[in-house]
Design an enzyme around this catalytic site. Structure first.
Site, PDB file in Angstrom:
ATOM      1  N   ASP A   1      -3.194  -0.981   1.925  1.00 24.76           N
ATOM      2  CA  ASP A   1      -4.412  -0.641   1.190  1.00 24.76           C
ATOM      3  C   ASP A   1      -5.464  -1.736   1.284  1.00 24.76           C
ATOM      4  O   ASP A   1      -5.184  -2.871   1.689  1.00 24.76           O
ATOM      5  CB  ASP A   1      -4.088  -0.450  -0.297  1.00 24.76           C
ATOM      6  CG  ASP A   1      -3.647   0.964  -0.621  1.00 24.76           C
ATOM      7  OD1 ASP A   1      -3.637   1.788   0.295  1.00 24.76           O
ATOM      8  OD2 ASP A   1      -3.308   1.224  -1.789  1.00 24.76           O
TER       9      ASP A   1
ATOM     10  N   LYS B   1      -8.382   2.962   0.516  1.00 27.41           N
ATOM     11  CA  LYS B   1      -8.230   3.014  -0.942  1.00 27.41           C
ATOM     12  C   LYS B   1      -9.168   2.045  -1.640  1.00 27.41           C
ATOM     13  O   LYS B   1      -8.834   1.411  -2.626  1.00 27.41           O
ATOM     14  CB  LYS B   1      -6.779   2.744  -1.356  1.00 27.41           C
ATOM     15  CG  LYS B   1      -5.776   3.741  -0.824  1.00 27.41           C
ATOM     16  CD  LYS B   1      -5.956   5.103  -1.442  1.00 27.41           C
ATOM     17  CE  LYS B   1      -5.523   5.124  -2.904  1.00 27.41           C
ATOM     18  NZ  LYS B   1      -5.817   6.426  -3.541  1.00 27.41           N
TER      19      LYS B   1
ATOM     20  N   MET C   1     -10.451  -1.226 -12.791  1.00 28.93           N
ATOM     21  CA  MET C   1     -11.412  -0.370 -12.077  1.00 28.93           C
ATOM     22  C   MET C   1     -12.490   0.182 -13.006  1.00 28.93           C
ATOM     23  O   MET C   1     -12.867   1.351 -12.923  1.00 28.93           O
ATOM     24  CB  MET C   1     -10.681   0.795 -11.380  1.00 28.93           C
ATOM     25  CG  MET C   1      -9.564   0.351 -10.451  1.00 28.93           C
ATOM     26  SD  MET C   1      -8.444   1.696  -9.996  1.00 28.93           S
ATOM     27  CE  MET C   1      -7.576   1.993 -11.546  1.00 28.93           C
TER      28      MET C   1
END
Length: 501
Positions: free
Chosen positions: A34, A56, A171
């Site tokens: 990733d 990702k 995030m």
């Protein structure tokens, strides 16, 4: 039987990868990794490992999750061992659980290798313990970016707002205004400390502390973007007191290390420990000789020489390999004087049971010859095991002193098979502040791979040379050495860069 390993790569600092994860990386047949998994780990993959990048990155996926699932299953059905490398921990907002479910449905064996999650590591590197007896006894990990297709939010803002737990949002930078507003609406005080940590544990790490009331505006002013961890709670007040990582003297400074890969590990580690963003760019490849008959012949007749002079660690290493191949050891040096050019070379000899009779205070040929002449080397038989191509000053000066000199190649150096594209791009983007050169050949090979004008166009980039000979070679390419230690050693070079800060 094929096995898929769902591996946590940790938060970014290469030193935080687990031993189990490293073992899987070293032995897997297929690597699927990733955006947030440190690409440095890929150098541990086998030569024939198939390496696949699936992105990702927030809002920009190279492959959507369903296609990643299909890819993992497709590769696993070939009977190969698969490493699915994911940033942080695969089961903490890493969608590892979804991938595991797909593997169960497909009847494919899998194992999970947990990793250190950014929600703990990034705050710790920013001086924020997520729990502390004086502030809170619990911590809550929360996604700051929910699945937009969900009919109902999984967030219970009233619980978050009224709780005294440390809240760690993953995030969530894009949604920071919404997060702060919902927490204040549901009971969290407007002056509650809030911290943001970007690129936590990496050399690019930056952090800030504000309050719920002001954090969205402050973060926008400072340009905080993903990937960042958001921490809410009283523990954030410890940031200034306990912060340690961002005090490293070379934090965020891009340093190019041009040494051969076999030699670079110590310098790379030292630079990383000081916080530098290290660009490993081995311009030299060190190789054994194709035909070593002459070396082994001289190893068998070592007693005919009065002096053996080793000019590098590689000379020691490769000569000893030839000694072992001939069934010999350090006893061959009985009654012979041994010189070592530099402390690292001297230590390499000591590690093999030889205490050098002479180690010069300065490590260039001219000073070496003077010291040896003071030890009555004139007229003696001298063997110099070294690289096939090297400076000729030492043998020439000893020959002038009427020594019987034999230069014995024990290894050879070639241009490393590397492209200079990554370094040129990093130079253009301003990510490099220092380029280090440890020999004339590193300079010459560097400029075979990187255009000299690319460096000349970057006045902010400083050239660091280990000694005057290397500095002279750099000048031949139209560049001025900015840094040169008085002590012509790797530690001296590192210290000179620190002194420049």
């Amino acid at each position: 039987m094929s096995t898929v390993y769902l591996v946590g790569a940790g938060p970014g600092d290469p030193g935080m990868l687990t031993l189990k994860a490293k073992e899987v990386i070293e032995t897997c047949d297929v690597m699927i990794y990733d955006y947030l998994a440190n690409a440095d780990f890929l150098k541990w993959c086998k030569e024939d490992c198939e390496i696949l990048y699936v992105g990702k990155k927030g809002g920009d996926h190279t492959l959507p999750q369903d296609k990643i699932n299909e890819l993992i299953i497709e590769k696993a059905r070939t009977g190969k061992t698969i490493c699915r490398l994911k940033g942080g921990d695969p089961y903490v907002f890493g969608r590892g659980g979804e991938e595991a479910e797909e593997l169960v449905e497909a009847g494919i064996d899998f194992e999970v290798v947990p990793g250190i999650t950014a929600g703990v590591a990034a705050p710790a590197y920013a001086g924020i313990p997520v729990t502390h007896r004086d502030h809170t006894t619990s911590v809550c990990f929360i996604t700051g970016h929910e699945d937009p297709t969900k009919e109902k939010s999984g967030h219970n803002w009233s619980v978050y707002g009224q709780s005294n737990s440390t809240l760690v949002f993953y995030m969530g930078v894009k949604n920071l205004p919404m997060i702060a507003e919902n927490l204040m609406k549901n009971g969290r005080a407007a002056d509650t400390p809030v911290a943001l940590v970007r690129w936590g544990t990496r050399c690019e790490q930056t952090s800030m502390v504000s309050t719920l009331e002001n954090v969205a505006e402050d973060a926008a002013e400072r340009g905080f973007k993903a990937p960042s961890i958001i921490v809410v709670g009283g523990v954030c007040s410890l940031h200034d007191k306990l912060g340690w990582f961002e005090k490293k003297p070379l934090l965020g400074q891009g340093v190019v290390v041009t040494r051969a890969r076999e030699q670079a590990s110590g310098m790379v580690k030292t630079m990383r420990d000081l916080g530098a963003c290290v660009y490993e760019f081995p311009t030299i490849s060190i190789n054994p000789l194709e035909n070593a008959d002459e070396v082994e012949e001289h190893a068998l007749q070592l007693g005919r020489w009065d002096w053996v002079i080793f000019t590098s660690v590689n000379g020691v290493k490769h000569f000893w390999q030839h000694l072992r191949n001939a069934g010999l050891d350090a006893r061959q040096f009985g009654g012979i004087n041994v010189a070592a050019i530099g402390p690292a070379t001297a230590n390499a000899l000591r590690d093999r049971g030889i205490n050098p009779d002479f180690v010069p205070k300065k490590y260039v040929a001219e000073h070496v010859v003077k010291g040896l002449l003071d030890l009555d080397i004139a007229g003696k038989k001298v063997l110099i095991p070294r690289a096939r191509v090297a400076r000729e000053i030492l043998p020439a000066e000893l020959t002038r002193a009427k020594c019987d000199v034999k230069v014995l190649p024990v290894y050879e150096t070639t241009l490393a098979e590397e492209s200079g594209a990554e370094i040129e791009k990093a130079l253009e983007e301003g990510r490099i502040q220092y380029v280090t050169f440890t020999s004339s050949s590193t300079v010459e090979n560097f400029f075979q791979l990187v255009k000299a004008e690319k460096v000349q166009d970057c006045p902010h980039v400083k050239m660091a040379c280990i000694g005057p000979v290397t500095a002279k070679t750099l000048r031949d390419y139209g560049l001025t050495p900015d840094i040169q230690p008085e002590d012509y050693t790797i530690p001296g070079l590192v210290q000179s860069i620190l002194d420049d800060k």
